[in-house]
Design a protein around this motif. Structure first.
Motif, PDB file in Angstrom:
ATOM      1  N   PHE A  12      64.194 109.376  76.797  1.00  0.00           N
ATOM      2  CA  PHE A  12      65.154 108.257  76.523  1.00  0.00           C
ATOM      3  C   PHE A  12      65.110 106.710  76.688  1.00  0.00           C
ATOM      4  N   HIS A  13      65.482 105.969  75.932  1.00  0.00           N
ATOM      5  CA  HIS A  13      65.520 104.591  76.593  1.00  0.00           C
ATOM      6  C   HIS A  13      66.772 104.547  77.264  1.00  0.00           C
ATOM      7  N   THR A  48      74.510 114.813  71.895  1.00  0.00           N
ATOM      8  CA  THR A  48      74.823 113.782  70.962  1.00  0.00           C
ATOM      9  C   THR A  48      74.203 112.401  71.429  1.00  0.00           C
ATOM     10  N   ILE A  49      73.253 112.019  70.630  1.00  0.00           N
ATOM     11  CA  ILE A  49      72.574 110.678  71.207  1.00  0.00           C
ATOM     12  C   ILE A  49      73.474 109.531  70.893  1.00  0.00           C
ATOM     13  N   LEU A  67      63.605 104.301  71.153  1.00  0.00           N
ATOM     14  CA  LEU A  67      64.760 104.894  71.618  1.00  0.00           C
ATOM     15  C   LEU A  67      64.435 106.036  72.423  1.00  0.00           C
ATOM     16  N   MET A  68      63.410 106.844  71.786  1.00  0.00           N
ATOM     17  CA  MET A  68      63.248 108.167  72.552  1.00  0.00           C
ATOM     18  C   MET A  68      61.966 108.596  72.116  1.00  0.00           C
ATOM     19  N   SER A  69      61.311 109.456  72.958  1.00  0.00           N
ATOM     20  CA  SER A  69      59.825 110.229  72.656  1.00  0.00           C
ATOM     21  C   SER A  69      60.246 111.528  72.983  1.00  0.00           C
ATOM     22  N   TYR A  70      59.351 112.444  72.028  1.00  0.00           N
ATOM     23  CA  TYR A  70      59.394 113.886  72.261  1.00  0.00           C
ATOM     24  C   TYR A  70      57.886 114.594  72.043  1.00  0.00           C
ATOM     25  N   ARG A  71      58.029 115.805  72.485  1.00  0.00           N
ATOM     26  CA  ARG A  71      57.013 116.615  72.143  1.00  0.00           C
ATOM     27  C   ARG A  71      57.312 117.954  71.309  1.00  0.00           C
ATOM     28  N   ASP A 128      49.383 120.111  69.192  1.00  0.00           N
ATOM     29  CA  ASP A 128      50.811 119.580  69.385  1.00  0.00           C
ATOM     30  C   ASP A 128      51.271 118.527  68.647  1.00  0.00           C
ATOM     31  N   ILE A 129      52.586 118.146  68.871  1.00  0.00           N
ATOM     32  CA  ILE A 129      52.990 116.934  68.102  1.00  0.00           C
ATOM     33  C   ILE A 129      53.731 116.137  69.206  1.00  0.00           C
ATOM     34  N   VAL A 130      53.225 114.843  69.179  1.00  0.00           N
ATOM     35  CA  VAL A 130      54.031 113.890  70.122  1.00  0.00           C
ATOM     36  C   VAL A 130      54.696 113.029  69.060  1.00  0.00           C
ATOM     37  N   GLY A 131      56.057 112.742  69.298  1.00  0.00           N
ATOM     38  CA  GLY A 131      56.959 112.033  68.333  1.00  0.00           C
ATOM     39  C   GLY A 131      57.789 110.958  68.974  1.00  0.00           C
ATOM     40  N   SER A 132      57.991 109.793  68.432  1.00  0.00           N
ATOM     41  CA  SER A 132      58.954 108.733  68.951  1.00  0.00           C
ATOM     42  C   SER A 132      59.666 108.354  67.763  1.00  0.00           C
ATOM     43  N   ILE A 133      60.961 107.998  68.351  1.00  0.00           N
ATOM     44  CA  ILE A 133      62.017 107.249  67.110  1.00  0.00           C
ATOM     45  C   ILE A 133      62.097 105.794  67.687  1.00  0.00           C
TER      46      ILE A 133
END
Length: 424
Positions: free
Chosen positions: A238-239, A252-253, A264-268, A193-198
């Motif tokens: 989200f933050h 909309t973010i 700002l945010m993290s996701y999988r 899987d992929i764990v991402g963050s902005i």
């Protein structure tokens, strides 16, 4: 309900500092924490929550410290753990290193922070940038009305101060994705899987409103657009600055960003990921004499991309000695304290293949202890590239003074939990 009291203990269980928030749990109860923990360690059954009678201890370990929260109610455990990790984050921002010595050297500041971080057992002001405005490490002369709490603390926007000014208005956006892959000894991908963050670095004047657009599949379906590659994000977090109601209604973010650096945010993204660096290994053991290792690494990503600071960690028997290495690129070294060979390649272009051979001697007397089969692990970082194909489509910056601001975007893919099992 939340925490009754917070304790910071050393490794022996001695209380360095504590704060009683509610007074409904006897402070002497903490004396039972260390014996309970040691008993569980002996049994090999360590639990994140320990109980003594009606009192529950929720704890984390950081460096040479234990941070413990006590409660006698059915508390929200997730909230308490998030708060304990937030304490670590805030203290680290203040003292650079959080350890026993930094607590002892900064007792006054720690007490002040514990007072502001939590009130009657509930988290209060946890943003270190805001705390640093009125809890400082410099000595201050007592002046009437000098130590005024910033209005930010009571504002609707508690994470950003007013009156921020920059000569050049810029915002830097980092999209960082970590790949988790587990490959079995036959070469099949068992899980991925992929764990991402902005992450943002905001250098904007005033109180700007930002809107971030991603190639989010749900958004494209809502608006009837179905062009180009889209991604399905799960477990999105989200933050606190993001307007959740707006996101839920039209994806909309929209947010007023904290000043400086923030996540700002993290996701999988739950998807089948092709391993970007493929490893083939042959490990041959000749009992009582030697072990020979051959590792081939292949870059399975675009030729125009380059992986930086690649580390291939190959486990070796604990009784191996007299290492000899031969590599087609990079350099290999033996790390005896971890029973590993670490093969380092500074620059690994896509589509290329490299080889490493290692030879170790084995003692004539065999080790009686049966050793496990640790996997080969890989570390790397690929700039200007995302596996999932996530894209920042736009970043709109709106501020009442109408200044022009520059958004900069950078993409990075790196290894997360990246393991390849071996036969031997």
């Amino acid at each position: 309900m939340s925490a009754s009291a917070i304790f910071v203990l050393d490794l022996k269980g001695k209380v360095l500092i504590c704060r009683n928030y509610k007074g409904d749990v006897d402070m002497a109860e903490i004396d039972h924490f260390m014996p309970l923990l040691m008993q569980q360690e002996e049994e090999g059954l360590i639990s994140p929550v320990l109980s003594h009678g009606t009192v529950h201890f929720m704890w984390i370990k950081h460096s040479n410290l234990y941070l413990v929260a006590t409660t006698n109610k059915n508390s929200n455990a997730s909230l308490v753990y998030s708060f304990l990790y937030k304490i670590v984050e805030v203290f680290t921002e203040y003292f650079k290193e959080l350890e026993e010595e930094s607590i002892q050297d900064n007792f006054v500041v720690v007490y002040e922070l514990l007072d502001e971080l939590m009130d009657f057992g509930f988290p209060q002001t946890t943003d270190s940038k805001i705390l640093q405005e009125y809890i400082t490490q410099e000595g201050a002369k007592l002046e009437v009305a000098k130590s005024k709490v910033p209005t930010t603390v009571t504002n609707a926007v508690s994470w950003r101060s007013e009156g921020i000014k920059y000569k050049k208005n810029e915002v830097f956006i980092d999209v960082i994705e970590s790949i988790n892959v587990l490959v079995n000894a036959n070469g099949s991908v068992m899980s991925s899987d992929i764990v991402g963050s902005i992450k943002l670095k905001t250098m904007l004047s005033g109180m700007p409103e930002l809107r971030l657009g991603l190639n989010d599949r749900v958004l494209f379906a809502l608006t009837g657009r179905d062009k180009g590659k889209t991604v399905v994000m799960e477990d999105v977090k989200f933050h606190q600055c993001v307007r959740l109601s707006r996101f839920e209604s039209d994806r909309t973010i929209s947010f007023i960003p904290p000043d400086g650096e923030s996540e700002l945010m993290s996701y999988r993204i739950n998807t089948h990921v092709k391993p970007l660096i493929w490893i083939e290994s042959v490990i041959e053991k000749f009992s009582h004499s030697r072990v020979e290792i051959m590792v081939k690494a292949k870059g399975q990503f675009k030729k125009q991309s380059v992986a930086n600071n690649v580390e291939v960690r190959v486990p070796v028997p604990s009784d191996a000695d007299s290492p000899k290495f031969k590599t087609s690129t990079g350099h290999a070294k033996y790390v005896p304290e971890k029973n590993l060979v670490v093969w380092t390649i500074k620059s690994f272009p896509g589509g290329k293949e490299f080889l490493m051979r290692a030879h170790f001697g084995l003692p004539s007397v065999e080790n009686d202890e049966a050793e496990g089969k640790p996997p080969i692990t890989v570390k790397f970082e690929i700039p200007y590239f995302t596996v999932s194909g996530i894209q920042v489509r736009y970043m709109k910056i709106i501020e009442k003074s109408g200044y022009q601001a520059l958004p900069w975007v950078r993409y990075i893919t790196q290894s997360g939990d990246y393991q390849l099992r071996t036969n031997v």
